[in-house]
Each structure stands twice: as C-alpha cells, then as structure tokens.
Design a protein around this motif. Structure first.
Motif, short mmCIF file in Angstrom:
data_model
loop_
_atom_site.label_atom_id
_atom_site.label_comp_id
_atom_site.label_asym_id
_atom_site.label_seq_id
_atom_site.Cartn_x
_atom_site.Cartn_y
_atom_site.Cartn_z
N ILE A 190 1.71 -2.12 16.39
CA ILE A 190 1.93 -1.75 17.79
C ILE A 190 3.33 -2.20 18.20
N GLU A 191 4.15 -1.25 18.61
CA GLU A 191 5.55 -1.54 18.97
C GLU A 191 5.64 -2.07 20.40
N THR A 192 6.56 -3.00 20.62
CA THR A 192 6.92 -3.46 21.96
C THR A 192 8.43 -3.65 21.96
N HIS A 193 9.16 -2.82 22.73
CA HIS A 193 10.62 -2.87 22.63
C HIS A 193 11.29 -2.48 23.94
N PHE A 194 12.57 -2.72 23.98
CA PHE A 194 13.39 -2.47 25.16
C PHE A 194 13.54 -0.99 25.48
N GLN A 195 13.62 -0.13 24.45
CA GLN A 195 13.91 1.28 24.66
C GLN A 195 12.74 1.99 25.36
N GLU A 196 13.09 2.99 26.18
CA GLU A 196 12.07 3.81 26.83
C GLU A 196 12.02 5.19 26.16
N HIS A 197 10.89 5.88 26.31
CA HIS A 197 10.70 7.18 25.68
C HIS A 197 10.13 8.20 26.67
N GLY A 198 10.54 9.45 26.47
CA GLY A 198 9.79 10.59 26.97
C GLY A 198 9.36 11.37 25.75
N ASP A 242 6.62 3.11 36.49
CA ASP A 242 7.45 2.05 35.91
C ASP A 242 6.80 1.39 34.71
N ASN A 243 5.74 2.00 34.16
CA ASN A 243 5.04 1.43 33.02
C ASN A 243 4.80 2.53 31.98
N PHE A 244 3.86 3.41 32.22
CA PHE A 244 3.63 4.54 31.31
C PHE A 244 2.90 5.65 32.03
N ALA A 245 2.88 6.82 31.42
CA ALA A 245 2.14 7.95 31.99
C ALA A 245 1.69 8.88 30.87
N ILE A 246 0.52 9.46 31.05
CA ILE A 246 0.03 10.57 30.24
C ILE A 246 -0.20 11.73 31.19
N ILE A 247 0.49 12.84 30.97
CA ILE A 247 0.33 14.03 31.80
C ILE A 247 -0.18 15.14 30.89
N PRO A 248 -1.48 15.48 30.97
CA PRO A 248 -2.03 16.52 30.11
C PRO A 248 -1.47 17.89 30.46
N LEU A 304 -1.32 2.54 24.84
CA LEU A 304 -0.29 2.29 25.85
C LEU A 304 -0.75 1.11 26.69
N ASP A 305 0.04 0.05 26.67
CA ASP A 305 -0.29 -1.17 27.42
C ASP A 305 -1.69 -1.67 27.05
N PHE A 359 5.18 9.28 28.94
CA PHE A 359 6.33 8.47 29.31
C PHE A 359 6.01 7.04 28.97
N MET A 360 6.97 6.36 28.32
CA MET A 360 6.80 4.95 27.96
C MET A 360 8.01 4.18 28.44
N ALA A 361 7.82 3.29 29.39
CA ALA A 361 8.91 2.48 29.92
C ALA A 361 9.23 1.34 28.96
N SER A 362 10.26 0.59 29.26
CA SER A 362 10.64 -0.55 28.43
C SER A 362 9.48 -1.53 28.30
N TYR A 363 9.28 -2.03 27.09
CA TYR A 363 8.35 -3.11 26.78
C TYR A 363 6.87 -2.73 26.86
N VAL A 364 6.56 -1.44 26.96
CA VAL A 364 5.16 -1.04 26.95
C VAL A 364 4.64 -1.06 25.51
N PRO A 365 3.59 -1.82 25.19
CA PRO A 365 3.00 -1.76 23.85
C PRO A 365 2.55 -0.34 23.54
N GLN A 366 2.89 0.16 22.34
CA GLN A 366 2.66 1.57 22.04
C GLN A 366 2.49 1.80 20.55
N ALA A 367 1.61 2.74 20.21
CA ALA A 367 1.40 3.16 18.82
C ALA A 367 0.48 4.36 18.83
N ALA A 368 0.47 5.12 17.70
CA ALA A 368 -0.33 6.33 17.59
C ALA A 368 -1.18 6.32 16.34
#
Length: 260
Positions: A194-202, A24-30, A214-215, A228-237
């Motif tokens: 660093i983005e923080t937004h409502f939209q989720e991503h795969g 319900d937050n984020f995931a990294i699956i190598p 991530l977070d 995987f990035m759920a809603s409102y997870v701080p994110q950037a690359a």
C-alpha cells in the motif's frame, strides 16, 4: 446537462451509487454519475469535468467524447501545460505550427502557454482523457512538446512484476514537473504494498475491474470510473474479474521540491 452514459428518465432500480467523495483526501466518481458539461472552447463534444481544485486537486482533468466534427479551439492558456490521451478513436492535435494525428493509445503533451487545438479525425466518436496544470518552472530547465503512442512502447514490468505493466508518457527530465502513465494489472495482480506518498493522482479507468484501497478502506472500481488521490492517501489496487486487465491512465506531479 445530461449524463455521460445517457441513462436518464424513470429508473426501475432504487437509487444508489458507488460514489465516495472526501474533499482534499480522495474521491471515486463512477461512470453512471458523470454529467455532461457545457464548457467554452468545446464544440460538439460531450465533456465531463473530473478532478478540480474544488475537489482538492492542483490540476484539472476531463473525459471528453468528440462527436463527428467535434473540436476544441484552444485547450490550455498562459502558464498552463496540457495533455491529451486518446482512449479510443482518432484525434488531430495542433500547436498552430504542426498537426499530429493521435490514434487509440496516442498522446500529446504541450508545454506551458502553447494552446492545444483538437479536432475529431473520424466520423465515429473519439474518447479523450484531458489534463491541464499550471506549470512550475525550474531555472535552467524547460519542457518541450511530446507526441507518442503507447502501442510503440515496450512497457516496463512494474517493480519486477510480469503481470503489472507500466507505460510512461514523458521522459524522466527535470524540465517536466509532472508525468502521465498507464498502469495495467492482470486479474489477480496487485501493487506490492500500500503506497503512501506526497504525489497526487487523477486516474481514469480504461479497462477491467478491481478493488482499490483508499485511506484504508476497500472499494470496487471498474472501467469508466474516475479516482482522485490527494497527497499522502494510502492507496493500492487489486485486479479482479475475467478476460481483461484492470488498467488506468493517471497523472502524477514530479521532479519538484515541495515549497515551504
């Protein structure tokens, strides 16, 4: 079951992983952790399940390697919209009325309740990123079938940055409740903030290496990984490495007002 990278049996190195899963937050699956799944409808296809509601996503996505003669007899279902993106190879997709051949960089969007029949269109394996989601209708608007290829598009300079490029798969119309994009960073490039937004991503990484926040923690990522990035997870690359950009194909919900 088996593993996507076919690395099995006795290992010389100690066991370890870059995998991070916070439901319900984020995931990294190598890529080394991805397993092959047996799923009804897939025939002669090595398929790994990525994001699902069990992880916290409101969609399901996969990475699939269609072997020679590999096919899916009808991806999707009642009320379900689908997307296929060819990472490499050649794939035939059909809605039962028209066949289309997607080559590397090609994509197909089928609207809700139109099943997508897929078949490998070459002898070598074809790798495909797949996505499905329950469509959210909006009165007065509807989605439609879209076929395209990123090679036929002129990418957009993301927020005016020449070394960060964006490709959109779907038109910006209210009939569509989501979109799929490719975002590409040349080595040394990054998001502007660093983005923080409502939209989720795969997001499935199709090239390069980078560091992803991530977070508020930074993690190394590379080609073949899934995020995987759920809603409102701080994110950037940040893109690192040499010789190729950090690029990923990713989904985003769009064009709908949040429910109360």
């Amino acid at each position: 079951m088996g593993y996507k990278n076919n690395r099995m049996g006795y290992q010389k190195q100690l066991l370890g992983s870059r995998s991070v899963v916070k439901k319900d937050n984020f995931a990294i699956i190598p890529h080394d952790g991805l397993v092959k799944n047996t799923i009804p409808g897939f025939e002669n296809v090595d398929v790994s399940i990525l994001g699902t509601p069990r992880l916290g996503a409101h969609f399901v996505d996969y990475i699939a390697s269609f072997q020679k003669g590999g096919k899916h007899t009808g991806f999707g279902g009642e009320g379900i919209e689908t997307v296929a993106y060819v990472v490499s190879g050649k794939l035939k997709v059909s809605d039962g009325k028209e066949d289309n051949i997607l080559e590397t960089g090609g994509y197909a969007y089928f609207p809700a309740s139109v099943k997508m029949v897929m078949e490998n269109a070459q002898d070598d394996p074809t790798e495909v990123y797949l996505y499905k989601k329950r469509y959210e209708p909006l009165e007065g608007y509807e989605a439609r079938k879209i076929i395209g290829n990123t090679k036929d598009q002129t990418p957009e300079e993301y927020e005016g940055m020449k070394d960060v490029l964006l490709w959109d798969f779907l038109p910006k119309e209210l009939g569509f409740d989501m979109n799929v994009h490719i975002l590409s960073f040349e080595p040394g490039a990054s998001h502007a903030y660093i983005e923080t937004h409502f939209q989720e991503h795969g997001a499935y990484l199709i090239s390069g290496q980078g560091m992803y926040v991530l977070d508020n923690d930074w993690y190394p990522v590379e080609k073949g990984d899934y995020l995987f990035m759920a809603s409102y997870v701080p994110q950037a690359a940040y893109a690192v490495g040499r010789g190729e950009p950090l690029a990923y194909v990713y989904s985003k919900d769009a064009n709908r007002d949040p429910e109360i």
